[in-house]
Design a protein around this motif. Sequence first.
Motif, PDB file in Angstrom:
ATOM      1  N   ASP A   1       4.706   2.423  -2.420  1.00  0.00           N
ATOM      2  CA  ASP A   1       4.501   3.263  -1.235  1.00  0.00           C
ATOM      3  C   ASP A   1       3.695   2.503  -0.189  1.00  0.00           C
ATOM      4  O   ASP A   1       2.518   2.191  -0.398  1.00  0.00           O
ATOM      5  CB  ASP A   1       3.770   4.540  -1.638  1.00  0.00           C
ATOM      6  N   ALA A   2       4.309   2.218   0.947  1.00  0.00           N
ATOM      7  CA  ALA A   2       3.633   1.481   2.018  1.00  0.00           C
ATOM      8  C   ALA A   2       2.945   2.393   3.017  1.00  0.00           C
ATOM      9  O   ALA A   2       2.430   1.921   4.028  1.00  0.00           O
ATOM     10  CB  ALA A   2       4.630   0.585   2.744  1.00  0.00           C
ATOM     11  N   GLU A   3       2.930   3.687   2.726  1.00  0.00           N
ATOM     12  CA  GLU A   3       2.327   4.634   3.671  1.00  0.00           C
ATOM     13  C   GLU A   3       1.100   5.338   3.112  1.00  0.00           C
ATOM     14  O   GLU A   3       0.386   6.007   3.865  1.00  0.00           O
ATOM     15  CB  GLU A   3       3.370   5.680   4.080  1.00  0.00           C
TER      16      GLU A   3
ATOM     17  N   VAL B   1     -18.561  14.721  -1.252  1.00  0.00           N
ATOM     18  CA  VAL B   1     -18.643  14.360  -2.657  1.00  0.00           C
ATOM     19  C   VAL B   1     -17.277  14.463  -3.331  1.00  0.00           C
ATOM     20  O   VAL B   1     -17.177  14.618  -4.529  1.00  0.00           O
ATOM     21  CB  VAL B   1     -19.661  15.260  -3.386  1.00  0.00           C
ATOM     22  N   SER B   2     -16.214  14.378  -2.529  1.00  0.00           N
ATOM     23  CA  SER B   2     -14.875  14.379  -3.102  1.00  0.00           C
ATOM     24  C   SER B   2     -14.693  13.166  -3.995  1.00  0.00           C
ATOM     25  O   SER B   2     -15.220  12.091  -3.722  1.00  0.00           O
ATOM     26  CB  SER B   2     -13.831  14.369  -1.978  1.00  0.00           C
ATOM     27  N   TYR B   3     -13.948  13.327  -5.071  1.00  0.00           N
ATOM     28  CA  TYR B   3     -13.747  12.195  -5.966  1.00  0.00           C
ATOM     29  C   TYR B   3     -12.351  11.627  -5.876  1.00  0.00           C
ATOM     30  O   TYR B   3     -12.010  10.689  -6.571  1.00  0.00           O
ATOM     31  CB  TYR B   3     -14.045  12.591  -7.408  1.00  0.00           C
ATOM     32  N   GLU B   4     -11.483  12.200  -5.042  1.00  0.00           N
ATOM     33  CA  GLU B   4     -10.125  11.697  -4.917  1.00  0.00           C
ATOM     34  C   GLU B   4      -9.670  11.838  -3.465  1.00  0.00           C
ATOM     35  O   GLU B   4      -9.890  12.865  -2.841  1.00  0.00           O
ATOM     36  CB  GLU B   4      -9.192  12.465  -5.844  1.00  0.00           C
ATOM     37  N   VAL B   5      -9.042  10.774  -2.930  1.00  0.00           N
ATOM     38  CA  VAL B   5      -8.608  10.777  -1.534  1.00  0.00           C
ATOM     39  C   VAL B   5      -7.213  10.174  -1.457  1.00  0.00           C
ATOM     40  O   VAL B   5      -6.920   9.184  -2.127  1.00  0.00           O
ATOM     41  CB  VAL B   5      -9.577   9.965  -0.639  1.00  0.00           C
ATOM     42  N   SER B   6      -6.359  10.778  -0.663  1.00  0.00           N
ATOM     43  CA  SER B   6      -5.077  10.177  -0.299  1.00  0.00           C
ATOM     44  C   SER B   6      -5.090   9.953   1.209  1.00  0.00           C
ATOM     45  O   SER B   6      -5.413  10.857   1.963  1.00  0.00           O
ATOM     46  CB  SER B   6      -3.912  11.092  -0.690  1.00  0.00           C
ATOM     47  N   GLU B   7      -4.717   8.759   1.623  1.00  0.00           N
ATOM     48  CA  GLU B   7      -4.789   8.424   3.040  1.00  0.00           C
ATOM     49  C   GLU B   7      -3.444   7.864   3.499  1.00  0.00           C
ATOM     50  O   GLU B   7      -2.871   6.976   2.862  1.00  0.00           O
ATOM     51  CB  GLU B   7      -5.886   7.392   3.286  1.00  0.00           C
ATOM     52  N   SER B   8      -2.913   8.393   4.594  1.00  0.00           N
ATOM     53  CA  SER B   8      -1.661   7.907   5.170  1.00  0.00           C
ATOM     54  C   SER B   8      -1.940   6.689   6.041  1.00  0.00           C
ATOM     55  O   SER B   8      -2.715   6.778   7.000  1.00  0.00           O
ATOM     56  CB  SER B   8      -0.990   9.010   5.988  1.00  0.00           C
ATOM     57  N   LEU B   9      -1.285   5.563   5.720  1.00  0.00           N
ATOM     58  CA  LEU B   9      -1.550   4.308   6.403  1.00  0.00           C
ATOM     59  C   LEU B   9      -0.226   3.586   6.659  1.00  0.00           C
ATOM     60  O   LEU B   9       0.844   4.052   6.257  1.00  0.00           O
ATOM     61  CB  LEU B   9      -2.461   3.421   5.550  1.00  0.00           C
ATOM     62  N   SER B  10      -0.315   2.456   7.313  1.00  0.00           N
ATOM     63  CA  SER B  10       0.836   1.567   7.478  1.00  0.00           C
ATOM     64  C   SER B  10       0.503   0.274   6.744  1.00  0.00           C
ATOM     65  O   SER B  10      -0.168  -0.622   7.284  1.00  0.00           O
ATOM     66  CB  SER B  10       1.111   1.295   8.965  1.00  0.00           C
ATOM     67  N   LEU B  11       0.939   0.188   5.501  1.00  0.00           N
ATOM     68  CA  LEU B  11       0.598  -0.940   4.645  1.00  0.00           C
ATOM     69  C   LEU B  11       1.710  -1.998   4.694  1.00  0.00           C
ATOM     70  O   LEU B  11       2.862  -1.699   5.002  1.00  0.00           O
ATOM     71  CB  LEU B  11       0.381  -0.454   3.209  1.00  0.00           C
ATOM     72  N   ILE B  12       1.345  -3.223   4.359  1.00  0.00           N
ATOM     73  CA  ILE B  12       2.254  -4.355   4.470  1.00  0.00           C
ATOM     74  C   ILE B  12       2.795  -4.711   3.093  1.00  0.00           C
ATOM     75  O   ILE B  12       2.048  -4.801   2.118  1.00  0.00           O
ATOM     76  CB  ILE B  12       1.529  -5.564   5.092  1.00  0.00           C
ATOM     77  N   HIS B  13       4.092  -4.913   3.036  1.00  0.00           N
ATOM     78  CA  HIS B  13       4.743  -5.315   1.777  1.00  0.00           C
ATOM     79  C   HIS B  13       4.134  -6.614   1.250  1.00  0.00           C
ATOM     80  O   HIS B  13       3.786  -7.522   1.992  1.00  0.00           O
ATOM     81  CB  HIS B  13       6.252  -5.474   2.016  1.00  0.00           C
ATOM     82  N   ASN B  14       4.018  -6.693  -0.046  1.00  0.00           N
ATOM     83  CA  ASN B  14       3.519  -7.885  -0.755  1.00  0.00           C
ATOM     84  C   ASN B  14       2.088  -8.244  -0.349  1.00  0.00           C
ATOM     85  O   ASN B  14       1.724  -9.414  -0.250  1.00  0.00           O
ATOM     86  CB  ASN B  14       4.445  -9.082  -0.528  1.00  0.00           C
ATOM     87  N   THR B  15       1.303  -7.236  -0.069  1.00  0.00           N
ATOM     88  CA  THR B  15      -0.101  -7.436   0.313  1.00  0.00           C
ATOM     89  C   THR B  15      -0.988  -6.659  -0.652  1.00  0.00           C
ATOM     90  O   THR B  15      -0.685  -5.513  -1.010  1.00  0.00           O
ATOM     91  CB  THR B  15      -0.356  -6.967   1.745  1.00  0.00           C
ATOM     92  N   LEU B  16      -2.076  -7.292  -1.042  1.00  0.00           N
ATOM     93  CA  LEU B  16      -3.029  -6.662  -1.959  1.00  0.00           C
ATOM     94  C   LEU B  16      -4.067  -5.892  -1.152  1.00  0.00           C
ATOM     95  O   LEU B  16      -4.629  -6.414  -0.191  1.00  0.00           O
ATOM     96  CB  LEU B  16      -3.723  -7.724  -2.813  1.00  0.00           C
ATOM     97  N   TYR B  17      -4.324  -4.652  -1.547  1.00  0.00           N
ATOM     98  CA  TYR B  17      -5.329  -3.819  -0.885  1.00  0.00           C
ATOM     99  C   TYR B  17      -6.357  -3.353  -1.911  1.00  0.00           C
ATOM    100  O   TYR B  17      -5.998  -2.912  -3.010  1.00  0.00           O
ATOM    101  CB  TYR B  17      -4.682  -2.599  -0.233  1.00  0.00           C
ATOM    102  N   CYS B  18      -7.615  -3.445  -1.510  1.00  0.00           N
ATOM    103  CA  CYS B  18      -8.707  -2.929  -2.332  1.00  0.00           C
ATOM    104  C   CYS B  18      -9.419  -1.806  -1.582  1.00  0.00           C
ATOM    105  O   CYS B  18      -9.542  -1.851  -0.353  1.00  0.00           O
ATOM    106  CB  CYS B  18      -9.727  -4.017  -2.660  1.00  0.00           C
ATOM    107  N   VAL B  19      -9.885  -0.840  -2.307  1.00  0.00           N
ATOM    108  CA  VAL B  19     -10.661   0.254  -1.739  1.00  0.00           C
ATOM    109  C   VAL B  19     -12.123   0.059  -2.115  1.00  0.00           C
ATOM    110  O   VAL B  19     -12.446  -0.187  -3.283  1.00  0.00           O
ATOM    111  CB  VAL B  19     -10.155   1.613  -2.249  1.00  0.00           C
ATOM    112  N   THR B  20     -13.005   0.142  -1.108  1.00  0.00           N
ATOM    113  CA  THR B  20     -14.445   0.039  -1.325  1.00  0.00           C
ATOM    114  C   THR B  20     -15.081   1.395  -1.081  1.00  0.00           C
ATOM    115  O   THR B  20     -14.802   2.045  -0.082  1.00  0.00           O
ATOM    116  CB  THR B  20     -15.070  -1.001  -0.371  1.00  0.00           C
TER     117      THR B  20
END
Length: 349
Positions: free
Chosen positions: A221-223, A264-283
């Motif tokens: 999912d790239a979004e 204090v939510s423990y789960e988040v979904s965010e709509s984005l424009s992500l790039i194929h074959n790219t590694l993303y980390c969440v901080t």
Amino acid sequence: TALPISDSQSKLDYCQMAVYEEYTDLANKKVMSGFSNVPLTGSRTVTGLTLITGKKYCPVIKCFNKAGLFTEVGSDGVLVDAFPPETTEIIDIRYENNLADENMDRDYQVELAGIKTKWTVFGSVSGLASCKWWLNTTSASIVPEQAILPTSTTYGHSLTSPLTLYTTYFSSIRCTSRAGLYSTATSDGMTPDNTDPLAGNVFDLCPDSCGLMSDIAYSPDAETLRFRWDDFSDPHSGIDFYDWNYDQDCSGFDLLSKNLNVGVSYEVSESLSLIHNTLYCVTVRATNGAGLPVISRSNGVLIDTTAPRSVIVKDGASPSTDIDYQSSDLVVSFTWPLVQDFESFIDIL
């Protein structure tokens, strides 16, 4: 007290006194008590009156000479204030003087050198004559009464001995009106905590389209980035809020300006424009009640929006020959070359 009235001709005969509500001229005055005889000099207390807070009352003395003529004079009056000053909320603000905190009531601070308090001026019909501040714990007096200006709205006090960690300190203010009545207000307390929170874990979650897993390495999912965190904690001041952000290639912790104070939510979904074959980390950064942060990050998710490379499947046992007919009615054989995926690799066939 009677004013000095004299008559050098026929001399004074007698004097009378009455109490009026404040007036601008003698012709328009409201009588609170009728005239009664009083000594030519001295004092008099009038009882049984029904006076109203906020109004001014004036004693009036009328003295007659022996010829029957009189002079009437009055004092400048006394304002009635039968109620103690109206208290306001006292808030504890961090002694380190973070300007963002100036109007927020804080329960914890890092600094051990002092205490800072803020309030609005106590309300009083007659005005405030004096105010005092002091500091206590639930069991001891820490700072005795300190005189402060009645017009003050902030007071910071440097201590000769540092505050004790994890002990709650209460600021109190007592203001006395010009009529001699007083009120006291006390804050809900400030507790010093200069230890960092405990870091938790951040997990990359699979979007709904590929099922629910505890932590994933790849996503089609790239979004959407979906993630959760847990086990952030602080045994003393608790976790106040979380910040989070994501970055490509998991190269740094400097992108923490996104969705500040997500609670204090423990789960988040965010709509984005992500790039194929790219590694993303969440901080994720957790900040405790005293304003101290701790940071943790996920191990990353690679976005792969392409299917594995297609291959040709051949009928028959030999990979070099594709047959169209066979004599056996018991088995069927087929071959294929190595199936490859250069992004997320092959998981199952």
